[in-house]
Motif scaffolding. Sequence first.
Motif, short mmCIF file in Angstrom:
data_model
loop_
_atom_site.label_atom_id
_atom_site.label_comp_id
_atom_site.label_asym_id
_atom_site.label_seq_id
_atom_site.Cartn_x
_atom_site.Cartn_y
_atom_site.Cartn_z
N THR A 186 55.17 39.58 31.15
CA THR A 186 54.79 38.17 31.09
C THR A 186 54.86 37.54 32.48
N ARG A 187 55.88 37.87 33.24
CA ARG A 187 55.97 37.40 34.63
C ARG A 187 54.80 37.92 35.45
N TYR A 188 54.44 39.18 35.25
CA TYR A 188 53.31 39.77 35.98
C TYR A 188 52.02 39.03 35.63
N TYR A 189 51.78 38.80 34.34
CA TYR A 189 50.56 38.11 33.91
C TYR A 189 50.50 36.71 34.51
N GLU A 190 51.61 35.99 34.43
CA GLU A 190 51.62 34.62 34.94
C GLU A 190 51.28 34.60 36.43
N THR A 191 51.83 35.54 37.18
CA THR A 191 51.57 35.58 38.62
C THR A 191 50.14 35.97 38.93
N SER A 422 53.35 41.64 48.76
CA SER A 422 54.73 41.34 49.11
C SER A 422 55.68 42.31 48.42
N PRO A 423 56.82 42.63 49.02
CA PRO A 423 57.78 43.56 48.41
C PRO A 423 58.22 43.11 47.01
N GLU A 424 58.41 41.80 46.85
CA GLU A 424 58.88 41.28 45.57
C GLU A 424 57.87 41.54 44.45
N LEU A 425 56.57 41.29 44.73
CA LEU A 425 55.56 41.47 43.69
C LEU A 425 55.21 42.95 43.49
N LYS A 426 55.34 43.75 44.53
CA LYS A 426 55.19 45.19 44.35
C LYS A 426 56.25 45.72 43.40
N LYS A 427 57.47 45.23 43.58
CA LYS A 427 58.58 45.65 42.72
C LYS A 427 58.33 45.20 41.28
N LEU A 428 57.84 43.97 41.10
CA LEU A 428 57.53 43.47 39.76
C LEU A 428 56.46 44.33 39.09
N THR A 429 55.40 44.65 39.83
CA THR A 429 54.31 45.46 39.28
C THR A 429 54.82 46.81 38.81
N ASN A 430 55.60 47.47 39.64
CA ASN A 430 56.11 48.80 39.30
C ASN A 430 57.09 48.75 38.13
N ALA A 431 57.84 47.66 38.02
CA ALA A 431 58.79 47.54 36.92
C ALA A 431 58.09 47.21 35.61
N ALA A 432 57.04 46.37 35.68
CA ALA A 432 56.32 45.97 34.46
C ALA A 432 55.45 47.09 33.93
N TYR A 433 54.92 47.91 34.84
CA TYR A 433 54.04 49.01 34.44
C TYR A 433 54.52 50.30 35.11
#
Length: 619
Positions: A186-191, A422-433
């Motif tokens: 959900t965080r990934y989609y929102e971003t 960005s490192p933060e969003l790369k981390k989010l992407t890898n964690a979500a998928y």
Amino acid sequence: MEPVPGPQDKYELITRNLQVCGVGGAAWDRLGLGSGSVRARFGLGSGSAWARFGLGSGSARARLGSGSVRARLGLGSGSARARFPAGSHPVPIRFPSGSPGAQSGLAPPAQEVLGQEKLMSILKERELRIYWGTATTGKPHVAYFVPMSKIADFLKAGCEVTILFADLHAYLDNMKAPWELLELRTRYYETVIKAVLESIGVPLEKLKFVRGTDYQLSREYTLDVYRLSSMVTQHDAKKAGAEVVKEVEHPLLSGLLYPSLQALDEEYLKVDAQFGGVDQRKIFTFAEKYLPSLGYAKRIHLMNPMVPGLTGSKMSSSEEDSKIDLLDRKEDVKKKLKKAFCEPGNVENNGVLSFIKHVLFPLKSEFVVLREEKWGGNKTYTAYEALEKDFAEQVVHPGDLKNSVEVALNKLLDPIREKFNSPELKKLTNAAYPDPSKAKPAEKGTKNSEPENVVPSRLDIRVGKVISVEKHPDADSLYVEKIDVGEPEPRTVVSGLVQFVPKEQLQDRLVVLLCNLKPQKMRGVESQGMVLCASSLGEPRLVEPLDPPAGCCAGERVYVEGYEGGQPDEELKPKKKVFEKLQADFRVSEDCVAQWKQRNFLTKLGRVSCKSLKGGSIS
């Protein structure tokens, strides 16, 4: 973004290129929605023939006769050329600058409209309240630009727009988003949705963003779910979700609840209208039927056409080859566009043309075909109909069309890629998928443990069409077949079917081909795949090639029910014995359907089967 002034102007802006339904009877009124509106093409006409033209990175030339005209078959930057006898077709012949081809545009068919009176009456009194929702499942892809561009129209028309991140719906849709990943996705989609909106200039401050679990777990909402469940029949619930919720032979109760929740969202978000794709139509009519049973008003429903995927079918988050992800690298965009279905002169289910029509034209109001001067130079189209007409008449070449889409698409994707760098969003992407191959790491201390999951999605199984069949020159029991699987060239496949299937029964038929086995020589001829067949268990041994559903095209993916989203291995390593482990559970059901562990083999058109070998094995 200044809103347009009058109700009629707002109406036309809101409804252009859409279908509108709701608050009315069963009949459909037809109403044109502006000069830019054309009806999207859906389905395959009878007698449709499909061909795939691929593109190697280098140039290939072949001469097929003297006195020929030059034609291009290749896609992408590496041009492939062939010489064909004069008058041959359907190859798009290249003409120098100034050649004829364009005629006056065709009058666009009207869209389906119902409920326009209600919509107009609201606009005369106040601004329209509307919401668009998306279930937070697979990664969003470029077709999301279609609803985003309409959201820009809604804001310009002064609408109050809510975007719903339907996290609870995502879990109910056959657990496409596991509970432990729900918050991350959900965080990934929102971003990423906000990044898409920013990339096309939509002001975020005028939008309201809501998560489903913000209100769907409330006491009132839950009680309404129970109230609806006492009124809705299993038949209606299953029918309503048929095109949205993943269908299985024995549906889960969660999937049957999905349409009820989406209907209730209209009331709890306090909107006048809901916006979605035409694949939502059955859920929309479900809402119209059942919301009044709870004492709630019917809503207006606005529908945008679905963008066909690169393979010609619906662009889907769960079908890797059909889509371009919003974060795909430029080289991935090029690779996927090269493989995209774009037959010369064929405008039916052409994913490349559809993307131009439904995404690029609404955003830019024009499209530039980039080409070399000797082929006429660049040409700017300000109306989609003119581009489609030129493509149908083979004035515009598929290679130029794909190159031009690649350039335009990368301009849209660049700011989104930059934001997610960005490192933060790369981390989010890898964690979500997370990478599926790393989902179950090897146990410590186990010397030969295998880290990868042995799941059917690792198999690259496709529909193939047998182009030619010959006896193997050095083996009486083997055929050598040329099979089209949607690649630039047909594959050579050696099959031991001589004793079981007459040559004439294989010629020109559709088969199911395993494509990512390591090529191996069989009596001196390299085989580049395996035709999957059903075999009887008793004697005498009988063998039947598996049958894809009628209407399938060469190259369509075959998958096992519940394993649509995985990425096949580039090549199966013989030592890992992935196919052998999976094949041990391949069976033919009592109704002749191919299965793995009682899960059906499917294409987008239905189940894979055989003619008669009930209970047989598959190899």
